[in-house]
Write an enzyme that holds these catalytic residues in place. Structure first.
Site, PDB file in Angstrom:
ATOM      1  N   GLU A 156       9.062   0.406  -3.335  1.00 57.15           N
ATOM      2  CA  GLU A 156       9.569   1.162  -4.494  1.00 57.15           C
ATOM      3  C   GLU A 156      10.087   2.519  -4.046  1.00 57.15           C
ATOM      4  O   GLU A 156       9.731   3.554  -4.621  1.00 57.15           O
ATOM      5  CB  GLU A 156       8.475   1.322  -5.553  1.00 57.15           C
ATOM      6  CG  GLU A 156       8.127   0.041  -6.258  1.00 57.15           C
ATOM      7  CD  GLU A 156       7.292   0.263  -7.523  1.00 57.15           C
ATOM      8  OE1 GLU A 156       6.603   1.293  -7.620  1.00 57.15           O
ATOM      9  OE2 GLU A 156       7.334  -0.591  -8.412  1.00 57.15           O
ATOM     10  N   GLU A 232       6.999  -7.896  -8.385  1.00 54.17           N
ATOM     11  CA  GLU A 232       5.664  -7.591  -8.915  1.00 54.17           C
ATOM     12  C   GLU A 232       5.678  -7.868 -10.409  1.00 54.17           C
ATOM     13  O   GLU A 232       6.174  -7.049 -11.196  1.00 54.17           O
ATOM     14  CB  GLU A 232       5.290  -6.125  -8.663  1.00 54.17           C
ATOM     15  CG  GLU A 232       5.073  -5.793  -7.209  1.00 54.17           C
ATOM     16  CD  GLU A 232       4.715  -4.323  -7.002  1.00 54.17           C
ATOM     17  OE1 GLU A 232       4.210  -3.683  -7.944  1.00 54.17           O
ATOM     18  OE2 GLU A 232       4.979  -3.830  -5.893  1.00 54.17           O
TER      19      GLU A 232
HETATM   20  C1  GLA Z   1       3.949  -0.467  -8.270  1.00 57.84           C
HETATM   21  C2  GLA Z   1       3.634  -0.530  -6.792  1.00 57.84           C
HETATM   22  C3  GLA Z   1       2.408  -1.363  -6.499  1.00 57.84           C
HETATM   23  C4  GLA Z   1       1.303  -1.041  -7.471  1.00 57.84           C
HETATM   24  C5  GLA Z   1       1.793  -1.272  -8.880  1.00 57.84           C
HETATM   25  C6  GLA Z   1       0.759  -1.000  -9.947  1.00 57.84           C
HETATM   26  O1  GLA Z   1       4.695  -1.509  -8.639  1.00 57.84           O
HETATM   27  O2  GLA Z   1       4.721  -1.033  -6.054  1.00 57.84           O
HETATM   28  O3  GLA Z   1       2.010  -1.092  -5.194  1.00 57.84           O
HETATM   29  O4  GLA Z   1       0.934   0.291  -7.309  1.00 57.84           O
HETATM   30  O5  GLA Z   1       2.839  -0.397  -9.149  1.00 57.84           O
HETATM   31  O6  GLA Z   1      -0.356  -1.745  -9.770  1.00 57.84           O
END
Ligand code: GLA
Length: 601
Positions: A156, A232
């Site tokens: 991210e 995700e």
């Molecule tokens: C983001 C991050 C993950 C995690 C999620 C929340 O998507 O990429 O590593 O922190 O948020 O659980």
């Protein structure tokens, strides 16, 4: 299978279009002896692929000192053995509610705001780490007969920075280290995140918990071609100390999953099985207005309200998601492995022995610094998880003035001339009672977990400003660290001079023993500390993680494989206020904890 590639519209496995049905399971959050069972649960849910992050700080605790990097390789072998494919996300930054987002404290201490940029020093540290780690991945790529089909660059990145050159350099480094499978990035489905976080030549994927149609529309504006994937799919959320339990409705979750699949997309369920933040590795978030963000530390459980709960059991969400996945998979799903069996209980463990914190520091602490003037930070002392005792003299004679710690991270129990004077926090940083000089002051400062997300990632711990009397800095501070790792050294705790538990005081190390029958047939236990305030607990030398009376987590997960037939030992390191000298073990219960989802992370 020998080849995996990213086509114009689909992923291609040996040239045939394939949809990835993946689920996250972090090898470092599950005891190794339980990987096989948990992976079979994922298979039985209808998943065909497993995704894991890699936490750099777990594996390189000090510059150039590496710890069990082979764990990743062993996990990938277990994934392969379970008939699953693998996606690896080696960071170097991973977020993941993990201390410092996976960056070693020595890295953020050394490079500060230059981490996650093209900074040459940071780049060299990453290069050395990837050089050590990536052979584990490279030899297990699908082209070499292994399970690994894709590798992520950073995590991210668009939520953090805009240094695309850095992302491109990272991709180049992955290639130079021998990664030949497709590379990808993952970001929130928002324009600024996708423009900051994706680079040409790497597949872009999106992270979200609901609203697949809109999310993929945004993605298509940025990437007209390429397979769609939700990297995700947040099927639950993480818990925070002092927060409310949060449960995501199973039926609504299953529908959100269906929407992703109806879009023709691939998915990675985050988390399929969350596991536990053992050994104090939970991270923290900062929430609230940017200039005045409060620290919100993450609980020990990483249950995540996932379909396979922290105790390895199927939940209602499991069955509903399984039904959806079955419709999109090939053929009937395998049966579930046997249901994990919990410890028969309750077992009351009397903590008969205790040692005051000062005696623990004497036996297990680092050497005290000589008077350095200003208090060193945890980073300067080389402490990732643990606490530091700072001592300083108030000169005298002088009248009573307010005494406090500026830049305190995160919490201090304070003594004036040996008498407990209060507990200070980042917000309440000044003692209620003013202090006259001369006096000797001790501040026992604890880190509650380093920030893993957002612009305050990597901020240092300890007394980062100074000890103030009125507005005067008190110089001549001596510091002595008690690192959590010190408890791992064989025989270390035997050096502590224990006495009767009742005489140890309000803080210290307490121990007791209990008997187990049929340890081999016990998958797990739950441990509770009624009346204890906050600290860490170990079973047979294995650190279960932090406990804290603020909740909402009340029961710590004990992996069955750490239990022994016959005599077992518990250690409790209490940092604020000891309870009655016993703890309780039982079969445990799934911890469904959390803060309102979606705000951070
Ligand atoms: C983001 C991050 C993950 C995690 C999620 C929340 O998507 O990429 O590593 O922190 O948020 O659980």
């Amino acid at each position: 299978m020998t080849d995996f590639s990213v086509g114009d519209d689909h992923f291609l496995l040996d040239g045939r279009p394939v949809r990835l049905l993946s689920g996250a399971l972090h090898y470092f959050r599950v005891h190794e002896a339980q990987w096989e069972h948990r992976l079979s649960m994922l298979r039985a849910m209808g998943l065909t692929c497993v995704e894991t992050y890699v936490p750099w700080n777990l594996h390189e605790p000090r510059p150039g000192v590496f710890r069990d990097v082979g764990a990743l390789g062993r996990f990938l072998d277990a994934v392969h053995g379970a008939g699953l494919l693998a996606i690896v996300r080696p960071g170097p930054y991973i977020c993941a509610e993990w201390e410092n987002g996976g960056l070693p404290a020595w890295v953020t201490g050394r490079f500060g705001r230059r981490v996650r940029t093209r900074d040459v020093g940071y780049g060299a540290a990453v290069e050395r780490w990837f050089g050590e780690l990536l052979p584990q991945v490279v030899q297990r790529q699908i082209t070499r007969g292994g399970p690994v089909i894709m590798v992520q660059a950073e995590n991210e990145y668009g939520s953090y920075g805009s240094d695309r050159v850095h992302l491109e350099e990272l991709a180049g480094l992955l290639r130079r280290c021998g990664v030949t499978v497709p590379l990808f990035t993952s970001d929130g489905p928002e324009d600024h995140m996708l423009t900051g976080g994706s680079v040409p030549g790497l597949l872009a994927t999106a992270n979200f918990g609901a609203g697949a149609r809109e999310a993929f529309e945004v993605m298509r504006r940025h990437r007209p071609r390429g397979p769609l994937m939700c990297m995700e799919f947040w099927c639950g959320w993480f818990g925070q100390w002092g927060g409310e339990p949060v449960v995501r409705d199973p039926a609504e979750t299953a529908e959100a999953l269906r929407e992703i699949l109806e879009c023709g997309a691939s998915v990675n369920v985050y988390m399929a099985h969350g596991g536990t933040n053992f050994a104090g590795w939970s991270g923290a978030n900062r929430s609230g207005p940017l200039q005045d963000q409060a620290l919100v530390p993450t609980v020990t459980s990483y249950d995540y309200d996932a379909p396979v709960d922290e105790y390895g059991r199927p939940t209602e969400k499991f069955w509903l998601m399984r039904k959806v996945l079955e419709e999109y998979g090939d053929g009937p799903l395998p049966a579930l492995p046997p249901e994990p069996v919990g410890l028969r209980g309750p077992v009351r463990v009397e903590l008969t022995q205790g040692a005051p914190l000062a005696a623990v520091l004497e036996a297990l602490g680092d050497p005290e610094t000589v008077e350095s003037g200003v208090p060193p930070t945890f980073e300067e002392l080389g402490v990732d998880r643990g606490l530091v005792r700072y001592r300083v003299g108030v000169p005298g004679p002088r009248q009573a003035y307010p005494l406090g710690a500026a830049g305190l991270r995160d919490r201090a129990v304070v003594y004036v001339d040996g008498v407990r004077a209060g507990v200070l926090t980042e917000e309440d940083h000044t003692l209620e009672e003013p202090v006259a000089g001369p006096a000797e002051v001790e501040l026992w400062v604890e880190s509650l977990g380093r920030v893993n997300y957002g612009p305050r990632l990597g901020e240092s711990k300890g007394i980062t400003g100074g000890v103030l009397h009125e507005r005067q800095f008190l110089h001549g501070v001596r510091a002595r660290a008690l690192r959590l790792d010190a408890f791992d050294e064989p025989g270390a705790v035997a050096r502590v001079r224990f006495g009767d538990a009742g005489e140890a005081g309000r803080t210290g190390l307490f121990r007791g023993s209990f008997e187990v029958e049929d340890a081999a047939g016990t998958d797990h236990a739950g441990l509770e500390l009624p009346g204890w305030e906050r600290g860490f607990v170990w079973v047979n030398g294995f650190c279960l993680g932090r406990y804290w009376s603020v909740g909402p987590e009340r029961t710590l997960y004990v992996p069955g494989p750490v239990l022994r037939e016959g005599a077992n030992e518990v250690w409790v390191l209490e940092l604020e206020e000891a309870g009655e000298p016993f703890v309780e073990l039982g079969p445990g219960a799934p911890v469904r904890t959390g803060a309102p989802g979606g705000a951070v992370g």
